[in-house]
Motif scaffolding. Structure first.
Motif, PDB file in Angstrom:
ATOM      1  N   GLY A   1       0.803  -1.208   0.000  1.00  0.00           N
ATOM      2  CA  GLY A   1       0.000   0.000   0.000  1.00  0.00           C
ATOM      3  C   GLY A   1       0.836   1.257   0.000  1.00  0.00           C
ATOM      4  O   GLY A   1       0.348   2.337   0.355  1.00  0.00           O
ATOM      5  N   LEU A   2       2.107   1.154  -0.405  1.00  0.00           N
ATOM      6  CA  LEU A   2       3.005   2.305  -0.448  1.00  0.00           C
ATOM      7  C   LEU A   2       3.131   2.810  -1.875  1.00  0.00           C
ATOM      8  O   LEU A   2       3.259   2.014  -2.823  1.00  0.00           O
ATOM      9  N   GLY A   3       3.119   4.115  -2.049  1.00  0.00           N
ATOM     10  CA  GLY A   3       3.210   4.700  -3.378  1.00  0.00           C
ATOM     11  C   GLY A   3       4.584   4.535  -3.989  1.00  0.00           C
ATOM     12  O   GLY A   3       5.587   4.332  -3.288  1.00  0.00           O
ATOM     13  N   ALA A   4       4.652   4.647  -5.303  1.00  0.00           N
ATOM     14  CA  ALA A   4       5.907   4.446  -6.033  1.00  0.00           C
ATOM     15  C   ALA A   4       6.093   5.543  -7.064  1.00  0.00           C
ATOM     16  O   ALA A   4       5.115   6.046  -7.628  1.00  0.00           O
TER      17      ALA A   4
ATOM     18  N   ALA B   1     -13.562  12.338  -7.453  1.00  0.00           N
ATOM     19  CA  ALA B   1     -13.248  12.054  -6.056  1.00  0.00           C
ATOM     20  C   ALA B   1     -14.342  11.245  -5.378  1.00  0.00           C
ATOM     21  O   ALA B   1     -14.096  10.602  -4.348  1.00  0.00           O
ATOM     22  N   GLU B   2     -15.562  11.264  -5.911  1.00  0.00           N
ATOM     23  CA  GLU B   2     -16.668  10.506  -5.308  1.00  0.00           C
ATOM     24  C   GLU B   2     -16.641   9.042  -5.709  1.00  0.00           C
ATOM     25  O   GLU B   2     -17.349   8.225  -5.133  1.00  0.00           O
ATOM     26  N   LEU B   3     -15.827   8.698  -6.720  1.00  0.00           N
ATOM     27  CA  LEU B   3     -15.739   7.315  -7.185  1.00  0.00           C
ATOM     28  C   LEU B   3     -14.652   6.568  -6.426  1.00  0.00           C
ATOM     29  O   LEU B   3     -13.758   7.166  -5.821  1.00  0.00           O
ATOM     30  N   THR B   4     -14.707   5.257  -6.481  1.00  0.00           N
ATOM     31  CA  THR B   4     -13.722   4.414  -5.791  1.00  0.00           C
ATOM     32  C   THR B   4     -12.654   3.980  -6.783  1.00  0.00           C
ATOM     33  O   THR B   4     -12.962   3.377  -7.818  1.00  0.00           O
ATOM     34  N   TRP B   5     -11.411   4.309  -6.465  1.00  0.00           N
ATOM     35  CA  TRP B   5     -10.278   3.966  -7.335  1.00  0.00           C
ATOM     36  C   TRP B   5      -9.327   3.043  -6.581  1.00  0.00           C
ATOM     37  O   TRP B   5      -8.986   3.290  -5.428  1.00  0.00           O
ATOM     38  N   ASP B   6      -8.910   1.998  -7.265  1.00  0.00           N
ATOM     39  CA  ASP B   6      -7.910   1.119  -6.652  1.00  0.00           C
ATOM     40  C   ASP B   6      -6.524   1.760  -6.734  1.00  0.00           C
ATOM     41  O   ASP B   6      -5.748   1.709  -5.782  1.00  0.00           O
TER      42      ASP B   6
ATOM     43  N   ALA C   1      -7.297   7.017  -3.374  1.00  0.00           N
ATOM     44  CA  ALA C   1      -6.993   5.722  -3.979  1.00  0.00           C
ATOM     45  C   ALA C   1      -6.206   4.891  -2.986  1.00  0.00           C
ATOM     46  O   ALA C   1      -5.522   5.419  -2.102  1.00  0.00           O
ATOM     47  N   ARG C   2      -6.297   3.565  -3.155  1.00  0.00           N
ATOM     48  CA  ARG C   2      -5.530   2.665  -2.292  1.00  0.00           C
ATOM     49  C   ARG C   2      -4.040   2.758  -2.595  1.00  0.00           C
ATOM     50  O   ARG C   2      -3.195   2.667  -1.699  1.00  0.00           O
ATOM     51  N   HIS C   3      -3.695   2.940  -3.851  1.00  0.00           N
ATOM     52  CA  HIS C   3      -2.300   2.902  -4.276  1.00  0.00           C
ATOM     53  C   HIS C   3      -2.062   4.016  -5.299  1.00  0.00           C
ATOM     54  O   HIS C   3      -2.958   4.348  -6.083  1.00  0.00           O
ATOM     55  N   ARG C   4      -0.861   4.590  -5.266  1.00  0.00           N
ATOM     56  CA  ARG C   4      -0.531   5.693  -6.173  1.00  0.00           C
ATOM     57  C   ARG C   4       0.812   5.437  -6.844  1.00  0.00           C
ATOM     58  O   ARG C   4       1.763   4.999  -6.182  1.00  0.00           O
ATOM     59  N   VAL C   5       0.872   5.743  -8.124  1.00  0.00           N
ATOM     60  CA  VAL C   5       2.114   5.573  -8.888  1.00  0.00           C
ATOM     61  C   VAL C   5       2.349   6.829  -9.719  1.00  0.00           C
ATOM     62  O   VAL C   5       1.434   7.309 -10.402  1.00  0.00           O
ATOM     63  N   ALA C   6       3.569   7.344  -9.647  1.00  0.00           N
ATOM     64  CA  ALA C   6       3.973   8.481 -10.480  1.00  0.00           C
ATOM     65  C   ALA C   6       4.997   7.997 -11.496  1.00  0.00           C
ATOM     66  O   ALA C   6       5.978   7.342 -11.130  1.00  0.00           O
ATOM     67  N   LEU C   7       4.771   8.286 -12.759  1.00  0.00           N
ATOM     68  CA  LEU C   7       5.700   7.939 -13.831  1.00  0.00           C
ATOM     69  C   LEU C   7       6.317   9.225 -14.367  1.00  0.00           C
ATOM     70  O   LEU C   7       5.601  10.121 -14.805  1.00  0.00           O
ATOM     71  N   THR C   8       7.611   9.331 -14.305  1.00  0.00           N
ATOM     72  CA  THR C   8       8.283  10.527 -14.810  1.00  0.00           C
ATOM     73  C   THR C   8       9.762  10.253 -15.021  1.00  0.00           C
ATOM     74  O   THR C   8      10.398   9.572 -14.208  1.00  0.00           O
TER      75      THR C   8
END
Length: 1021
Positions: free
Chosen positions: A566-569, A663-668, A694-701
């Motif tokens: 559950g940690l972002g990347a 923001a009102e929707l559920t995102w995994d 969201a449960r999980h977050r990913v940044a691509l850069t």
């Protein structure tokens, strides 16, 4: 400062020197030399050389109250042929008559030459101009000015009374000692002969004494620099001058105002003696100095030994023990420096005793060679070592000694399993509890309870632990022991461990700084950056439409590991290494497992089509919904449309506009592609995206940091909210120390706390990818046309006139606007003027571009040409199409999505045009254009990261040929100077920070003038 005046004048006793060189005379220790003044017109009239000197004189007076330089004729000694002086090596050669150079033996001979007397205080920055070409003497003057500035900034100056023509005067003088003395000595050795060229005695072929010249220059500069810093300051007498109060008051007034010292001669003489004694204690200009070396006691000894030696100031490796000195310096090591080393040793011991009173005992001996000290005395010496060094003495201390305490806390954590053993489906994260234990450390040693008790009972600051001497700060030791009693062991959350990892080295939140974190288990692997290597490479599920490379399989395993916790990347792989395919493989794993809510992917509008096609190609079973367009679903329709989706793709603009609904929707999971789009944390777009749950977050850069570290904070705060604390604390702990001061310790701490969540691989690393072809980068130095040069000077003159009358935001805006104008002028006059005038034959850059493209097309190659100005690209397209009779494509921000996709497809297939012009912002990211093997940057963005991103449109996986990258730079303009600055700062940029152009607005007027002034080599033929 002597001017060049080659001509047919009389030698030696009258007229100007025929062929006299520019690096010539010094007048009264305040004149400087230059080369390159144009030839004079003979003896009788004011030739170009004299006019050049006059123009320099006016320049020297600018900004300092009017002209301060005085033109005159001086008698100088020049290396000469029988008929003319020898030409300076710096001088641009001009034909002499029929081309025959003077011949005959070379000897010193006197000549009368035009010279410019410039006060040393202003000479260092006064010699800029197109009619002046600096010679060796002027460059040397810059070195002297740098030493003076360094001394003044460190406070290494003292008041003095100088005997001048009008009487005694109050002056500031440098206090030279130690390394400063050695630096001064090296300057003396490098003094150009031209600075001693003035003939002192008309009857003798002798010039000025080099020591007098150098001392006069340094003294004059130091005095002027200190006075500049003391403007508006009033000095008040103190006890040091109590015995000479009348003269002291006059001295203090003279040090900040009129230097003339009006006081009774006897009082002035007495005060001069007081100041001389003061200076003697602060200066050390001799070639040899006393050196002190401390040796710890051996096992059978009780005392420390402070040894006395003599050390060569300019070669610290030369050390002679005092015992040898008293026995005649056997071998004569010091003879090249000093005749009576015994006197030097005794004198220096007396001076050093003022800093270290314990030396008085040694001075009572007839032949002092050292001093025995107890532990307290040794500690006293060590704490005063810096003061001794500052006073000009050599100091050799044990390698273990550090001025600050070595007492600190070490945290050891124990968590369940290693990174490779933790299940991807486990519900862990920042709230997971791990076992911990605190220990007190002394340097590299972790202390036992018994050792801690012994140290607590010791009464001295220096102790021997496990055979090693160390300093113990008793206050910190007591604080550490108290902390262990309160919280020596227990359980803490992973988030708390991460917070400890980010503490600065000097932070004493626990009463004692944290000096290390270790342990076992997945948390330890995470903090040590061992996760990627500890994990087994992971394959995508069956049916995935690509075979992942080894580094991509490791990246997938890393993403899946953090996902399970559950940690972002932040996947920060180089452009072209396949961040898209790794993320889609992660999505395929999710679909292959248990049913989860959809993933929201936010990207620039130009990449929506790319993501859709790549998803269809690699994950055909993935249900993809594009939330875009005027007819996009809203409200209940949106919820219904997303009910059957696995991946929802939208743009940053729409994510901001529809933030409330999304923001009102559920995102995994929420994924940001080109995550640098949220680098401005205060922008509405960044706040809206970071606020989506969201449960999980990913940044691509590929560029997590483009200009400032605050951009990294914004990206990391999206991936793991709160990880780096509030922005204000982040700036204080990391941004300011790293960006302003180049603090490598702060950068290391920042890497330590972000490393677990940032995976960065570069394509040039053979361990990552070994089948990419070579990339050849080169600078293309272009010249300006006469029209460009004229426009350039006009823009510069207009800015310098206006900038002097503005300040604050208005000034910064004016400067940045001018920089843009100058870059447009360097590109093409028609771009700057915006008048739709003809394009051909008016730009040096355009001429070079035509040469390159002609060769590219002749060889059947393909090229990408980047510019930050869409208007410039629009000008070039019709011109280049007509010039080469071929189609030229142009991709910019206004290109519709369908047209953009078709353009890329045609270029890649080989059916489309061979040359594509791209605006840097629209075409610098997200595109694959590997059909090109030439990349041209027509104008510099002044940010290497952004330029590299653009280059990576061609230099990425799939490229089969060597890529040639050319960066256009107009020589002699601000483009060349800023390019040089960027190259000099790349080391820090690669540390953690990039380089933008906003800093240009903070430059002083003098720095701006130096940056933008057009050099003589800028204009082509």
């Amino acid at each position: 400062m002597a001017g060049d005046a080659p001509g047919a004048g009389a030698p030696r006793t009258g007229g100007r020197a025929p062929g006299a060189e520019g690096v010539r005379a010094v007048e009264a220790a305040a004149a400087v030399a230059l080369t390159g003044i144009k030839p004079g017109a003979g003896v009788g009239g004011p030739g170009a050389g004299v006019r050049g000197l006059a123009s320099v004189g006016r320049a020297a007076g600018a900004g300092v109250g009017g002209p301060v330089a005085v033109a005159r004729v001086v008698r100088v000694l020049l290396p000469s042929h029988p008929s003319a002086p020898v030409a300076s090596p710096e001088l641009v050669r001009h034909p002499l008559g029929a081309g025959a150079a003077p011949r005959g033996a070379v000897r010193l001979a006197p000549w009368l030459v035009p010279a410019l007397v410039v006060p040393a205080a202003v000479a260092a920055g006064a010699l800029d101009g197109e009619d002046v070409r600096p010679g060796a003497a002027v460059r040397f003057l810059g070195r002297v000015a740098a030493l003076a500035e360094d001394l003044v900034s460190r406070g290494r100056v003292l008041p003095a009374i100088a005997a001048e023509g009008a009487g005694p005067a109050a002056r500031w003088r440098p206090a030279l000692s130690g390394a400063d003395s050695a630096r001064y000595a090296r300057l003396g050795e490098a003094l150009p002969p031209a600075l001693r060229a003035e003939q002192v005695d008309p009857g003798l072929l002798e010039g000025r004494i080099g020591e007098e010249v150098l001392r006069g220059l340094l003294d004059g500069m130091v005095d002027a620099m200190v006075r500049a810093r003391l403007v508006g300051v009033r000095l008040a007498p103190n006890g040091r001058f109590a015995a000479a109060d009348e003269a002291a008051g006059a001295l203090l007034r003279g040090l900040v105002g009129d230097p003339s010292l009006v006081a009774a001669p006897e009082r002035v003489r007495r005060l001069t003696g007081v100041l001389g004694t003061w200076a003697a204690g602060a200066e050390h200009n001799g070639p040899v100095r006393a050196c002190f070396r401390l040796r710890p006691p051996e096992d059978t000894e009780e005392h420390w030994r402070l040894e006395f030696l003599l050390q060569a100031a300019d070669d610290p490796s030369v050390l002679v023990p005092a015992a040898r000195i008293w026995h005649g310096d056997r071998g004569g090591v010091l003879r090249r420096w000093v005749a009576r080393p015994q006197e030097v040793l005794l004198t220096d011991l007396g001076r050093a005793a003022r800093v270290l009173p314990a030396l008085d005992a040694a001075l009572r001996e007839r032949h002092p060679v050292g001093l025995d000290l107890d532990t307290a005395g040794a500690h006293d010496f060590l704490t005063r070592a810096a003061a001794l060094d500052q006073a000009g003495f050599g100091v050799l201390v044990p390698t273990w000694w550090k001025p600050s305490s070595g007492v600190g806390l070490k945290l050891t954590t124990t968590s369940r399993g290693t990174a490779g053993a933790v299940s991807r489906t486990s519900v862990l994260g920042r709230d997971e509890l791990v076992d911990y234990r605190w220990d007190v450390a002394l340097g590299e040693l972790t202390l036992t309870e018994e050792e801690l008790r012994e140290l607590a009972e010791a009464k001295v600051p220096l102790v021997k632990v496990r055979g090693q001497w160390a300093q113990v700060d008793r206050r910190r030791l007591a604080a550490g022991l108290a902390f262990l009693e309160r919280a020596g062991s227990g359980r803490m959350s992973v988030g708390e461990v991460l917070e400890v990892a980010g503490l600065p080295a000097d932070d004493e939140t626990f009463g004692v700084p944290v000096v290390g974190i270790g342990g076992s288990g997945w948390v330890s692997d995470l903090l040590a950056g061992r996760v990627e290597n500890a994990l087994e490479p992971l394959d995508p599920p069956p049916g995935f439409g690509a075979v992942l490379r080894p580094y991509q399989r490791r990246g997938l395993a890393w993403l899946a590991f953090l996902d399970g916790l559950g940690l972002g990347a932040c996947l920060a792989d180089d452009m072209g290494l396949g961040k898209t395919v790794q993320l889609l493989a992660l999505e395929a794993l999710k679909r292959h497992g248990e049913r989860r809510p959809p993933t929201l992917l936010i990207c620039p509008m130009s990449l929506v089509g790319t993501w859709l096609r790549e998803a269809q190609r690699f994950t055909p079973d993935l249900r993809v919904h594009v939330h875009h367009g005027a007819d996009r679903a809203t409200g209940e329709d949106l919820a219904g449309a997303l009910g059957g989706a696995d991946l929802v793709i939208t743009t940053y603009a729409l994510a901001t506009r529809d933030a409330a609904e999304l923001a009102e929707l559920t995102w995994d999971r929420i994924v940001l592609d080109e995550a640098q789009n949220i680098k401005n944390s205060a922008a509405r777009q960044s706040q809206a995206v970071r606020g989506l749950p969201a449960r999980h977050r990913v940044a691509l850069t590929g560029t997590p940091v483009e200009n400032r570290l605050a951009e990294l904070w914004s990206v990391m705060d999206f991936a793991n909210p709160g990880l780096l604390g509030p922005l204000s604390r982040f700036r204080a702990r990391y941004a300011v120390p790293v960006e302003r001061h180049g603090d490598e310790d702060a950068a290391a701490r920042l890497r330590r706390i972000t490393r677990p969540f940032v995976l960065r691989r570069v394509k040039t690393d053979p361990a990552v990818i070994d089948d990419l072809p070579d990339k050849l980068e080169m600078k293309q130095l272009c010249t300006l046309t006469a029209e460009q040069a004229s426009l350039y000077r006009a823009v510069v003159d207009d800015m310098l006139e206006k900038v002097a009358e503005s300040d604050g935001i208005q000034r910064k805006g004016l400067v940045l606007a001018t920089m843009t104008k100058l870059k447009q002028v360097c590109n093409h006059p028609a771009q700057f003027l915006g008048d739709g005038s003809r394009v051909a034959g008016r730009s040096g850059k355009l001429a070079r571009l035509e040469e390159i493209l002609e060769q590219v097309l002749a060889d059947g190659d393909r090229a990408l040409c980047f510019t930050q100005f869409a208007a410039f690209g629009g000008m070039l397209v019709p011109h280049l199409a007509a010039r080469f009779d071929t189609e030229i494509a142009f991709l910019h921000g206004g290109t519709p999505k369908k047209q953009r996709d078709r353009m890329v497809e045609r270029f890649q297939s080989g059916d489309g045009p061979s040359v594509v012009l791209l605006s840097l912002k629209a075409g610098g990211t997200g595109l694959t254009l590997t059909a090109a093997n030439h990349v041209v940057h027509l104008d510099r963005w002044w940010n290497p990261a952004v330029e590299d991103q653009a280059t990576d449109r061609a230099y990425r996986i799939g490229q089969g040929r060597a890529v040639q990258v050319r960066k256009f730079v107009c020589v002699g303009t601000l483009e060349e100077r800023v390019d040089t600055m960027i190259e000099q700062k790349k080391a820090l940029a690669q540390l953690v920070v990039g380089a933008g152009e906003g800093w240009l607005g903070d430059l002083s007027t003098d720095e701006l003038r130096e940056l933008v002034t057009l050099s003589g080599e800028a204009v082509g033929e």
